[in-house]
Design a protein around this motif. Structure first.
Motif, PDB file in Angstrom:
ATOM      1  N   ASN A  26       0.909  -1.159   0.009  1.00 19.07           N
ATOM      2  CA  ASN A  26       0.107  -0.060  -0.127  1.00 19.07           C
ATOM      3  C   ASN A  26       0.910   1.396  -0.060  1.00 19.07           C
ATOM      4  OD1 ASN A  26      -2.409  -1.310   0.028  1.00 19.07           O
ATOM      5  ND2 ASN A  26      -2.547  -1.549   2.165  1.00 19.07           N
ATOM      6  N   TYR A  27       2.040   1.301   0.782  1.00 11.81           N
ATOM      7  CA  TYR A  27       2.875   2.267   0.808  1.00 11.81           C
ATOM      8  C   TYR A  27       3.227   2.730  -0.577  1.00 11.81           C
ATOM      9  CZ  TYR A  27       7.203   4.732   1.229  1.00 11.81           C
ATOM     10  OH  TYR A  27       8.502   5.553   1.108  1.00 11.81           O
ATOM     11  N   LEU A  28       3.960   1.429  -1.380  1.00  8.26           N
ATOM     12  CA  LEU A  28       4.383   1.457  -2.554  1.00  8.26           C
ATOM     13  C   LEU A  28       3.537   2.259  -3.522  1.00  8.26           C
ATOM     14  CD1 LEU A  28       6.437  -1.764  -3.258  1.00  8.26           C
ATOM     15  CD2 LEU A  28       7.110   0.509  -2.369  1.00  8.26           C
ATOM     16  N   PHE A  29       2.255   1.671  -3.538  1.00  9.53           N
ATOM     17  CA  PHE A  29       1.073   2.142  -4.546  1.00  9.53           C
ATOM     18  C   PHE A  29       0.669   3.759  -4.217  1.00  9.53           C
ATOM     19  CE2 PHE A  29      -1.026  -1.905  -5.731  1.00  9.53           C
ATOM     20  CZ  PHE A  29       0.147  -2.810  -6.068  1.00  9.53           C
ATOM     21  N   SER A  30       0.687   4.061  -3.096  1.00  8.08           N
ATOM     22  CA  SER A  30       0.183   5.466  -2.562  1.00  8.08           C
ATOM     23  C   SER A  30       1.303   6.518  -3.016  1.00  8.08           C
ATOM     24  CB  SER A  30       0.232   5.488  -0.996  1.00  8.08           C
ATOM     25  OG  SER A  30       1.224   5.254  -0.247  1.00  8.08           O
ATOM     26  N   VAL A  31       2.610   6.213  -2.924  1.00 11.05           N
ATOM     27  CA  VAL A  31       3.655   7.042  -3.228  1.00 11.05           C
ATOM     28  C   VAL A  31       3.540   7.160  -4.894  1.00 11.05           C
ATOM     29  CG1 VAL A  31       6.072   7.406  -3.585  1.00 11.05           C
ATOM     30  CG2 VAL A  31       5.241   6.795  -1.310  1.00 11.05           C
ATOM     31  N   MET A  32       3.387   6.334  -5.641  1.00  9.59           N
ATOM     32  CA  MET A  32       3.513   6.044  -7.069  1.00  9.59           C
ATOM     33  C   MET A  32       2.062   7.161  -7.318  1.00  9.59           C
ATOM     34  SD  MET A  32       4.851   2.707  -8.340  1.00  9.59           S
ATOM     35  CE  MET A  32       3.685   1.350  -7.301  1.00  9.59           C
ATOM     36  N   LYS A  33       0.965   6.685  -6.746  1.00  8.07           N
ATOM     37  CA  LYS A  33      -0.286   7.139  -7.221  1.00  8.07           C
ATOM     38  C   LYS A  33       0.083   8.778  -6.829  1.00  8.07           C
ATOM     39  CE  LYS A  33      -3.745   3.592  -6.741  1.00  8.07           C
ATOM     40  NZ  LYS A  33      -4.928   3.006  -6.174  1.00  8.07           N
ATOM     41  N   ASP A  34       0.397   9.149  -5.811  1.00  8.24           N
ATOM     42  CA  ASP A  34       0.605  10.836  -5.571  1.00  8.24           C
ATOM     43  C   ASP A  34       1.443  11.557  -6.612  1.00  8.24           C
ATOM     44  OD1 ASP A  34      -1.005  10.308  -3.231  1.00  8.24           O
ATOM     45  OD2 ASP A  34       0.835  10.369  -1.807  1.00  8.24           O
ATOM     46  N   VAL A  35       2.426  10.687  -6.894  1.00  3.60           N
ATOM     47  CA  VAL A  35       3.161  11.469  -7.937  1.00  3.60           C
ATOM     48  C   VAL A  35       2.653  11.511  -9.117  1.00  3.60           C
ATOM     49  CG1 VAL A  35       5.701  11.329  -9.369  1.00  3.60           C
ATOM     50  CG2 VAL A  35       5.483  10.821  -6.800  1.00  3.60           C
ATOM     51  N   VAL A  36       2.056  10.349  -9.878  1.00  3.88           N
ATOM     52  CA  VAL A  36       1.297  10.766 -11.033  1.00  3.88           C
ATOM     53  C   VAL A  36       0.254  11.362 -11.216  1.00  3.88           C
ATOM     54  CG1 VAL A  36       0.250   9.041 -12.755  1.00  3.88           C
ATOM     55  CG2 VAL A  36       2.278   8.128 -11.463  1.00  3.88           C
ATOM     56  N   ARG A  37      -0.440  11.537 -10.073  1.00  4.48           N
ATOM     57  CA  ARG A  37      -1.508  12.288  -9.949  1.00  4.48           C
ATOM     58  C   ARG A  37      -1.277  13.594 -10.200  1.00  4.48           C
ATOM     59  NH1 ARG A  37      -4.772   8.581  -5.822  1.00  4.48           N
ATOM     60  NH2 ARG A  37      -6.113   7.593  -7.174  1.00  4.48           N
ATOM     61  N   SER A  38      -0.187  14.164  -9.309  1.00  7.86           N
ATOM     62  CA  SER A  38       0.466  15.477  -9.310  1.00  7.86           C
ATOM     63  C   SER A  38       0.722  15.903 -10.662  1.00  7.86           C
ATOM     64  CB  SER A  38       1.771  15.489  -8.288  1.00  7.86           C
ATOM     65  OG  SER A  38       2.977  15.068  -9.081  1.00  7.86           O
ATOM     66  N   TYR A  39       1.048  15.199 -11.703  1.00  7.71           N
ATOM     67  CA  TYR A  39       1.283  15.614 -13.243  1.00  7.71           C
ATOM     68  C   TYR A  39      -0.173  15.534 -13.874  1.00  7.71           C
ATOM     69  CZ  TYR A  39       6.390  15.253 -13.312  1.00  7.71           C
ATOM     70  OH  TYR A  39       7.605  15.083 -13.243  1.00  7.71           O
ATOM     71  N   GLY A  40      -1.281  15.203 -13.034  1.00  5.45           N
ATOM     72  CA  GLY A  40      -2.730  15.326 -13.929  1.00  5.45           C
ATOM     73  C   GLY A  40      -3.206  14.346 -14.484  1.00  5.45           C
ATOM     74  N   TYR A  41      -2.511  12.876 -13.979  1.00  2.21           N
ATOM     75  CA  TYR A  41      -2.828  11.885 -14.768  1.00  2.21           C
ATOM     76  C   TYR A  41      -4.270  11.076 -13.812  1.00  2.21           C
ATOM     77  CZ  TYR A  41       0.978  11.414 -17.630  1.00  2.21           C
ATOM     78  OH  TYR A  41       2.067  11.973 -18.721  1.00  2.21           O
ATOM     79  N   GLU A  42      -5.055  10.440 -14.532  1.00  2.00           N
ATOM     80  CA  GLU A  42      -6.284  10.008 -14.005  1.00  2.00           C
ATOM     81  C   GLU A  42      -6.105   8.509 -13.877  1.00  2.00           C
ATOM     82  OE1 GLU A  42     -10.015  12.505 -15.192  1.00  2.00           O
ATOM     83  OE2 GLU A  42      -8.883  12.285 -16.730  1.00  2.00           O
ATOM     84  N   GLU A  43      -6.598   8.048 -13.095  1.00  2.00           N
ATOM     85  CA  GLU A  43      -6.754   6.299 -12.614  1.00  2.00           C
ATOM     86  C   GLU A  43      -7.796   5.765 -13.559  1.00  2.00           C
ATOM     87  OE1 GLU A  43      -5.944   3.037  -9.241  1.00  2.00           O
ATOM     88  OE2 GLU A  43      -6.652   5.003  -8.753  1.00  2.00           O
ATOM     89  N   TYR A  44      -7.296   4.526 -14.133  1.00  2.00           N
ATOM     90  CA  TYR A  44      -8.491   3.574 -14.779  1.00  2.00           C
ATOM     91  C   TYR A  44      -8.236   2.232 -14.570  1.00  2.00           C
ATOM     92  CZ  TYR A  44      -4.765   2.090 -18.065  1.00  2.00           C
ATOM     93  OH  TYR A  44      -3.789   1.563 -18.522  1.00  2.00           O
ATOM     94  N   ASP A  45      -8.889   1.456 -14.906  1.00  2.00           N
ATOM     95  CA  ASP A  45      -8.490   0.064 -14.704  1.00  2.00           C
ATOM     96  C   ASP A  45      -9.442  -0.901 -15.760  1.00  2.00           C
ATOM     97  OD1 ASP A  45      -7.627  -2.157 -13.986  1.00  2.00           O
ATOM     98  OD2 ASP A  45      -8.446  -2.317 -11.866  1.00  2.00           O
TER      99      ASP A  45
END
Length: 437
Positions: A26-45
């Motif tokens: 969860n730590y790995l995922f949360s850090v990655m998500k925070d950085v990517v979202r800071s660039y304006g990327y949206e999550e999908y699946d």
């Protein structure tokens, strides 16, 4: 006859995630998500299972032929468990192409499967951050993707010296092989596969494979080695390379200087990338630690994937970062934090009659986003404290006979071993103050 029990071993090449493992994941995922979202990327699946044709069309032969988990479903359709995410995101974008504002910036952390021999940094099942941008033809897309890829490692505390980025262009190798060496398209394809695994085989094996693939040119190996060791400036001396490709590469490296990554990003024509859909710039990020000297992740530009589903064209660029290689990198550089349960409270039950009040205290704490476990069984204090310590709780809310009489609580800090007697509101404030530090 005694019944034979099932094995407790997990399937080869997979992992069981116990609570302590989930904290890390969860730590790995949360850090990655925070950085990517800071660039304006949206999550999908997308779905775990796709049509096998989706991977036959553009994914590399080794994956489709040897590594893919495929089967015939009950409707007699050929399907596969996804080995990668890029074909899925291309399909999804193509499906709603006219509805999506451009540029399209998406990310996902899918669960992926490949049937291969498990080893260091490589399992049959893993999670992978996929970051993709669609609709930008200029090299500014490369600059953003490279910056984002580096910022993820920086967010984990990685120093610049801990990794390096190598970058090339897919046209370089094609032009060199087809126009410089004058080999056939089939030979060029075979040579690219050999170069993709060059670091995994011996020099003798490499020479043998190249000589077998290009038997009519005894100088092929030396010509290829000259190409592989070329710099941006010396590329002009390599036969077959087109002027447009040279301009694109030199222009990108000029721009890389302007965003402060010139000391991390290096030109390396030996970067191949195994997927057939790459058409432009490609890159790999390598760990520089001697104990983990390997590729961490990579990506590149792909201009033709949307065309599998639509007559419209849309350029794409992206990369994938696997959780296994990321964890190995963080471990090698001592970058993993301790996962102390700082925001957690345990409330022992010393008397059955106080359970309801303990439960109500816990509700108030949870309203403040503090995780609380309430004991459901009245036991000796020593046993309950031992349990709380094993679980890693930071604070203990003690409510013995004296505290119940005075309407107070004793707050025990398991980190410092200090304890204080407060009113409930004072104890709550103490925890919030500690969490804000």
């Amino acid at each position: 006859m005694k019944e034979q029990k099932l094995t407790t071993e997990n399937y080869k090449g997979t992992r069981d995630f116990y609570p302590e493992d989930m904290r890390l994941r969860n730590y790995l995922f949360s850090v990655m998500k925070d950085v990517v979202r800071s660039y304006g990327y949206e999550e999908y699946d997308g779905p775990m299972v796709e049509s096998l044709d989706l991977y036959r069309a553009k994914t590399g032969e080794e994956i489709v032929g040897k590594q893919i988990y495929n089967f015939i479903d009950k409707g007699d359709r050929e399907v596969a468990i996804r080995p990668e995410m890029t074909p899925t995101v291309a399909r999804m974008v193509a499906k709603k192409l006219r509805e999506l504002p451009r540029p399209i910036r998406w990310f996902s952390i899918p669960n992926l499967w490949r049937y291969e021999q498990p080893g260091h940094g490589r399992l049959r099942e893993h999670w992978q951050l996929n970051v993709d941008m669609f609709g930008v033809t200029s090299s500014r897309a490369e600059l953003e993707i490279l910056s984002l890829a580096c910022d993820i490692l920086f967010a984990f505390g990685a120093p610049k010296s801990s990794f390096k980025v190598t970058i090339s262009h897919r046209s370089l190798l094609d032009e060199f092989l087809l126009d410089g060496l004058k080999v056939s398209p089939n030979q060029a394809h075979e040579v690219s596969k050999i170069l993709d695994k060059k670091n995994k085989i011996t020099q003798d094996e490499y020479i043998t494979l190249v000589s077998k693939t290009i038997p009519n040119d005894p100088t092929a190996v030396s010509k290829i080695d000259l190409f592989l060791n070329s710099s941006v400036d010396s590329l002009k001396q390599i036969p077959g390379i087109k002027e447009d490709t040279l301009k694109a590469i030199s222009g990108l490296f000029e721009d890389i200087k302007t965003i402060g990554l010139a000391d991390i990003v290096h030109f390396d024509p030996s970067v191949v990338r195994g997927f057939d859909y790459y058409t432009g710039f490609i890159f790999e990020i390598f760990d520089t630690s001697p104990q983990n000297k390997r590729s961490l992740y990579g990506g590149g530009r792909y201009d033709n994937l949307i065309g599998l589903f639509s007559n419209e064209e849309l350029t794409g660029i992206g990369f994938g970062l696997g959780d296994v290689t990321l964890q190995n990198f963080l471990t090698a550089h001592n970058l993993l934090p301790s996962f102390a349960n700082d925001a957690t409270v345990y409330i022992p039950l010393l008397d059955d009659s106080s359970f309801a009040e303990n439960h109500n205290f816990a509700k108030e704490l949870r309203k403040e986003k503090i995780n609380v476990e309430v004991s459901l069984v009245s036991q000796k204090m020593g046993k309950q404290l031992s349990y709380a310590e094993k679980k890693g709780y930071r604070w203990i809310f003690l409510r013995g006979e004296d505290e119940i009489k005075s309407g107070s609580v004793t707050l025990k800090d398991m980190a410092s071993r200090n304890q204080f007697t407060f009113s409930f509101s004072e104890a709550l404030q103490k925890i919030k103050e500690e969490l804000s530090k």
